[in-house]
Design a protein around this motif. Structure first.
Motif, short mmCIF file in Angstrom:
data_model
loop_
_atom_site.label_atom_id
_atom_site.label_comp_id
_atom_site.label_asym_id
_atom_site.label_seq_id
_atom_site.Cartn_x
_atom_site.Cartn_y
_atom_site.Cartn_z
N LEU A 285 1.03 -1.20 0.22
CA LEU A 285 0.14 -0.49 0.07
C LEU A 285 0.64 1.19 -0.15
O LEU A 285 0.80 2.31 -0.71
CB LEU A 285 -0.96 0.51 0.69
N ALA A 286 2.06 1.12 1.09
CA ALA A 286 2.97 2.63 0.10
C ALA A 286 3.44 2.61 -0.55
O ALA A 286 3.49 3.79 -0.51
CB ALA A 286 3.92 1.85 2.06
N LEU A 287 3.38 1.45 -1.13
CA LEU A 287 4.06 1.24 -2.53
C LEU A 287 3.40 1.97 -3.97
O LEU A 287 3.86 1.97 -4.64
CB LEU A 287 5.25 1.09 -2.61
N ASN A 288 1.84 2.09 -3.43
CA ASN A 288 0.68 2.19 -4.32
C ASN A 288 0.44 1.14 -5.18
O ASN A 288 0.23 1.40 -6.14
CB ASN A 288 1.41 3.64 -4.97
N CYS A 289 0.80 0.48 -4.35
CA CYS A 289 0.29 -1.30 -5.46
C CYS A 289 -0.56 -1.45 -5.41
O CYS A 289 -1.64 -1.35 -4.43
CB CYS A 289 1.21 -2.10 -4.94
N THR A 290 -1.37 -2.91 -5.97
CA THR A 290 -2.34 -3.00 -5.73
C THR A 290 -2.57 -4.41 -4.97
O THR A 290 -1.71 -5.20 -5.40
CB THR A 290 -2.98 -3.83 -7.01
N ILE A 291 -3.10 -4.22 -3.61
CA ILE A 291 -2.59 -5.48 -3.12
C ILE A 291 -3.60 -6.45 -4.33
O ILE A 291 -4.85 -6.60 -3.94
CB ILE A 291 -3.27 -5.18 -2.41
N GLU A 292 -2.96 -8.22 -4.37
CA GLU A 292 -4.15 -8.59 -5.32
C GLU A 292 -5.31 -9.95 -4.63
O GLU A 292 -5.04 -9.86 -3.54
CB GLU A 292 -3.21 -10.33 -6.28
N LYS B 132 14.68 6.27 -0.83
CA LYS B 132 13.60 7.13 -0.39
C LYS B 132 13.02 5.34 0.46
O LYS B 132 12.43 5.37 0.96
CB LYS B 132 13.09 6.67 -1.90
N LEU B 133 12.79 4.68 -0.27
CA LEU B 133 12.04 2.86 -0.12
C LEU B 133 12.86 2.50 1.16
O LEU B 133 11.95 2.44 1.87
CB LEU B 133 12.94 1.92 -0.97
N ARG B 134 14.01 2.76 1.40
CA ARG B 134 14.31 2.54 2.75
C ARG B 134 13.42 3.43 3.67
O ARG B 134 13.19 3.08 5.13
CB ARG B 134 15.52 3.09 3.28
N ASN B 135 13.07 4.46 3.27
CA ASN B 135 12.87 5.87 4.58
C ASN B 135 11.63 5.53 4.62
O ASN B 135 10.92 5.33 5.60
CB ASN B 135 12.88 7.35 3.80
N ILE B 136 10.99 4.65 3.22
CA ILE B 136 9.66 4.45 4.09
C ILE B 136 9.20 2.97 4.33
O ILE B 136 8.31 2.98 5.27
CB ILE B 136 9.12 3.78 2.04
N LEU B 137 10.21 2.15 4.25
CA LEU B 137 10.06 0.71 5.31
C LEU B 137 10.11 1.23 6.64
O LEU B 137 9.45 0.31 7.58
CB LEU B 137 10.82 -0.09 4.43
#
Lengths: 93, 469, 471
Positions: free
Chosen positions: C69-76, C179-184
């Motif tokens: 969700l944080a990476l703006n993905c669709t959850i299948e 950025k990825l590390r920061n989001i995580l």
């Protein structure tokens, strides 16, 4: 049909060393089995979904709660070779 | 052969230790080669403890033999393979925990086809097991040691595993009762996988009642097996001597070409007997049966090729001389696995490999869907299905071992049941000369009650199970 | 518009260890093994003992959904696990349980500061898998006589985040990783400081050629270096009239070069098939509830800081680029002037920490507040405040102790006034120059005042007093 080269490749994929004798021995038998399996080509499976799990189960989980691990001694008890608590494998290259 | 009830009485009158010692003695004197490991000391110790402290479990003090692909803490578990030489599991399978809680005493680990791959118990690294009825013949497989142990009076109860008939086939060849439960009813935790999506642990005994008692002990949900269903074992109450109104389906495809005439006659006679007791019968069509054997072998070999990848000699088992990692790995496996296991690993690897997945593995899974639908259709009309367990009685040792296809063909009646995941019980229903014949009663998913009741009623009204080897 | 003269296309596969879970992904062994002896946190499942079976950690699935969700993905709607069949001594079962078709989430993006401003990097998929064990070689992998295996790490929950090939320079790749590390870290499912927490494989091609896959990258800086090397290497191949071949290359961190790993192993055929010991997941229904409790993410926090605290966007960006820093700042800003807090936390403290390669935990939040209070009450000078911060980082102690030891308390205005009068008397030439219109002459007078007060006067105050006295 599986030829000798195919068998060598499959043997490599499966990490099964095959001697020349093995290859001679296995090739005809594997081919006769595959030949028999060819029977399924006749089955009409148009539009049929593959069945991976025979029961329609979903969502089986455990909670994030620690359970007892093995002791290091138990973990290593069956390892043919170990050193300083590590399991010892051959060199990589 | 002593039943659980008789043994329990004797344990109360004498002692568990005496009983266990008797069975151990019979194992020692036997030529059947039913056991790979006899756990004499721990069994006697356990028996003494139960004698001293008492135990109110349903199997208190009763010995049981365990197929050598079921993990037993502290007792060597080899799958009858050289590659697991010396492997002593540091944990118990779920069924072993359940047996221990019920007071059962593990007297040893039984012989089997290597990694449960076979129908004759001839591929064992520890040599073939012999059939108690005729020692020139195979006991069936792959749980041949477990069935032979019960048939030979070396254990009153035993456990096997059934991936494509490996409980029912030896039950049939050895004239004992064996149950393959619905997939998911018994936890597979601790059962060393051959083909995960097909197999179940199953009980052996000399009577339907004892099979049901043992089944009650080992069935039940286990959170460590994601495919385990949330049902507890309570099947013994289903054992009523009553088949009145039972609708028996007869799948004609199971009585076709290649079936021994004595086998066919015995099974049809058995159906008649049940009809005389109030059941009715009808023909059912299972049109995809002819594809079952290939589909089964493709799925089983594919899963097996992956399951057996862990045997690399690092954490347990056989280790050959060190070279580089990949060479060592290939040598360990070349040295540790027998021919049939290698064949199945090679074919399974091939069936999953790039370019062949659709042709073999996926196609087989689609056929699996069709087979399951065959059963669903049949069970719309019938309560149970009855068919021969094996197309013929026990064959000679060495007769088929060099011809894989003829050996695979022996499973033609048993594999569809595993593909569909339904329960089936094999019980004695006649003889061909001096050799026992088995029939299988097949049920709907989770309807073990119906097949146990049918089998029990048949047993109560016939004498086949009482004949000794 | 960034021209991307070399036609660089970079895609990253990042393996993120969900190391804030309490247990591994398929068994109940602890994730807290980092300082313990080898093979002391293993069980039949993660050791791959025959007969053991995996069961999915529910929290790991929730964490994966959070990241998706944080990476703006669709959850299948339907997701499941597969076996990836390959052999390596760190892989105890001879296959890895991972996802293949039907990953848990796909089709998202991350916004980074690109070569030409804001730049979107597509997220192909983020899927769950298990970590292999850890191998120890004596010396280097190619010279070691044997391999030692520790399975404590085996079975740790991993999330593999696969990006589209949307990065156009090593710098963008590094920013993506930051950025990825920061989001995580904002999601509180990951501690990037633990060994092996984040591992990177990079795919890179130039000029529309074949791509090379670089493995064994263990830091953000390493990724940038590996990619810089790889661009040069590929350009050299093309310059010599050669063709870049598709291959796997190993990053040698010490030498900062990539090496070809071409061997028989290259002929991979993973024979993926659905893991028969695990049943499928239908968990898209969980997404709305998880989304509702998703913590504030860096971009949102940055906007809020600007709005709520009136600080500049540059400050807000710098402060939110690391979760711990943002929390540190906000705790301070709530108690003092937030703009002043931004200057001191962001411009001063962050610089001093970076210079010393220290994390924000190295500085006590209460100390920061004390320093700002001293400044607000005009007890110390700005130079004095910097001195305190440096001393605390280098030698420890408390702000009060440093002030006392170093005599940093700002001198009173009347002392500055006296010093100013003396300075005027002693520097008549400068006074004359100033009066003649040479503004700069005032600086030497301020300098004289500072000298007399041993630097404890506030330069601005000294200037004001001088101006006042000079009329």
């Amino acid at each position: 049909m599986i030829g000798k080269k195919d068998l060598e490749h499959i043997g490599w994929l499966a990490r099964l060393e095959l001697s020349e004798e093995d290859k001679e021995k296995y090739t005809p038998k594997l081919n006769s089995i595959l030949d028999y399996f060819g029977e399924i080509d006749k089955a009409d499976t148009e539009g049929v979904e593959p069945l991976y799990h025979v029961l329609p189960m979903n969502n089986v989980f455990r909670e994030d709660v620690p359970t007892r691990s093995l002791s290091q001694e138990e973990a290593l008890s069956n390892a043919p070779k170990n050193q300083d608590g590590f399991i010892k494998a051959p060199r990589m290259m | 052969m002593a039943s659980i009830n008789e043994l329990t009485e004797r344990i109360h009158a004498d002692s568990s230790e005496e009983i266990v010692a008797e069975y151990l003695e019979r194992i020692t004197n036997s030529r059947l080669n039913a056991f790979i490991t006899v756990s004499k000391e721990s069994a006697l110790l356990q028996a003494q403890e139960i004698d001293a402290k008492g135990h109110d479990g349903p199997l208190a003090g009763i010995p049981i033999a365990i197929k050598d692909n079921i993990s037993t803490k502290g007792i060597m578990t080899t799958c009858a393979s050289k590659i697991l030489t010396g492997y002593i599991p540091p944990y118990d399978a779920h069924v072993i925990e359940k047996l221990k809680n019920a007071g059962a005493i593990i007297i040893g680990k039984t012989n089997m086809d290597e990694f449960a791959m076979g129908s004759s118990t001839e591929t064992s690294f520890y040599g073939p097991t012999l059939n108690a009825w005729d020692m020139t013949r195979v006991p069936g497989g792959s749980s041949g040691g477990s069935a032979a142990a019960v048939a030979g009076g070396e254990a009153p109860l035993s456990l096997g595993s059934d991936t494509g008939g490996s409980v029912r086939c030896p039950a049939s060849f050895c004239g004992v009762v064996g149950l393959k439960p619905t997939y998911g009813v018994i936890s597979r935790y601790g059962l060393i996988s051959y083909a995960n999506s097909l197999e179940q642990i199953g009980p052996f005994a000399s009577s339907v009642r004892d099979v049901a008692t043992l089944f009650d002990v080992i069935a039940g949900h286990d959170p460590r097996d994601s495919t385990s269903v949330k049902r507890e074992g309570n099947y013994s109450p289903a054992l009523e001597n009553d088949v009145n109104g039972l609708k028996i389906g007869i799948p004609e495809e199971y009585f076709g070409e290649g079936i021994d005439r004595n086998v066919e006659k015995s099974v049809r006679d058995a159906i008649n007997t049940l009809e005389e007791l109030g059941a009715t019968s009808m023909e059912v069509k299972m049109p995809h049966t002819k594809y079952a054997l290939s589909a089964y072998y493709i799925i089983a070999m594919s899963e097996a090729s992956s399951n057996l990848a862990r045997f690399d000699g690092m954490r347990y088992g056989l280790r050959t001389e060190d070279h580089d990692w990949h060479t060592t790995f290939s040598h360990v496996r070349a040295d540790g696995f027998g021919d049939e296991v290698k064949r199945r690993i090679l074919l399974g690897t091939y069936a999953l490999s790039a370019g062949y997945l659709d042709k073999y593995y996926l196609k087989a899974l689609k056929i699996r869907t069709l087979i399951k639908q065959d059963f669903e259709r049949a069970f719309k009309d019938a309560d149970v299905l009855i068919a021969p367990t094996m197309p013929y009685p026990a064959f000679k040792i060495g007769e088929k071992i060099d011809d894989p296809i003829s050996l695979y063909l022996a499973d033609v009646e048993t594999v569809p049941i595993n593909l569909a995941g339904v329960p089936s019980i094999s019980l004695p229903c006649g003889f061909s000369g001096s050799l026992p014949i088995g029939m299988q009663v097949i049920g709907k998913h989770f309807d073990e009650a119906a097949i146990l009741r049918t089998a029990y009623t048949f047993e109560e009204n016939t004498d086949f199970h009482k004949e000794g080897s | 518009m960034y021209e991307n003269p070399d036609g660089v296309m970079i895609g990253l596969e990042v393996h993120v260890q969900l190391n804030k879970l309490r247990t591994k992904v398929f068994c109940g062994c602890t994730t807290d093994y980092h300082n313990d002896p080898p093979n002391s946190h293993v069980c039949p499942v993660c050791l791959g003992l025959p007969g053991s079976l995996p069961v999915i950690n529910k929290k790991a699935v929730e964490a994966a959904i959070k990241v998706g969700l944080a990476l703006n993905c669709t959850i299948e709607e339907h997701t499941q696990f597969y076996r990836k069949n390959y052999y390596y001594p760190d892989l105890p079962k001879g296959f890895q349980i991972t996802q293949y078709d039907f990953p848990i989430s796909s089709g998202g993006y991350i916004t980074i500061e690109g070569e030409d401003g804001e730049h979107r990097v597509g997220i192909t998929r983020a899927h769950m898998e298990e970590d292999p064990g850890r191998l120890v070689h004596e010396g280097t992998i190619d010279k070691s006589k044997y391999t030692l295996i520790d399975y404590n790490r085996s079975g740790m929950a991993l999330l593999e985040v696969v990006s589209d090939p949307d990065m156009r320079s090593p710098k963008e790749a590094r920013r993506y990783l930051d950025k990825l590390r920061n989001i995580l870290e904002y999601l509180d499912i990951f501690d990037g400081d633990l060994e092996g927490a984040l591992r990177v494989d990079a795919n890179i091609s130039i000029m529309g050629g074949q791509r090379a896959e670089i493995k064994n990258i263990s830091s953000h800086k390493g990724a940038e270096r590996a990619l810089l090397f790889e661009i040069v290497r590929q350009k050299n191949v093309l310059r010599r009239g050669g063709v870049v071949v598709q291959e796997t290359r190993h990053f040698d961190e010490a030498r900062e070069i990539t090496l070809s790993m071409r061997s028989k192993e290259e002929a991979h055929d993973y024979r993926y098939f659905p893991e028969p010991d695990l049943v499928p997941l239908k968990i898209s229904g969980w997404a709305p509830a998880i989304k509702a409790i998703l913590p504030e993410l860096p971009d949102a926090r940055r906007l809020r800081f600007v709005e709520q605290y009136g600080i500049t966007d540059d400050h807000a960006k710098a402060l939110t680029s690391e979760r711990k820093f943002a929390i540190f700042y906000e705790d301070v800003a709530k108690k003092v002037d937030p703009k002043m807090a931004a200057v001191w936390v962001c411009d001063v403290l962050k610089g001093e920490l970076n210079y010393r390669d220290l994390p924000v935990e190295a500085f006590n939040k209460e100390h920061m507040l004390s320093v700002i209070y001293l400044l607000m009450n005009k007890k110390i000078t700005e130079d004095g405040a910097v001195d305190i911060i440096r001393t605390l980082l280098d030698k420890g102690g408390t702000p009060d102790e440093v002030v006392k030891e170093k005599g940093l308390l700002k001198v009173e205005d009347d002392i500055v006034s006296t010093a100013a009068e003396e300075a005027i008397k002693e520097n008549l030439q400068a006074v004359a120059d100033y009066r003649a219109g040479k503004e700069k002459a005032l600086n030497s007078l301020v300098g004289a005042v500072m000298k007399k007060t041993k630097g404890r006067a506030d330069a601005r105050t000294a200037r004001e007093i001088l101006l006042d006295k000079l009329g």
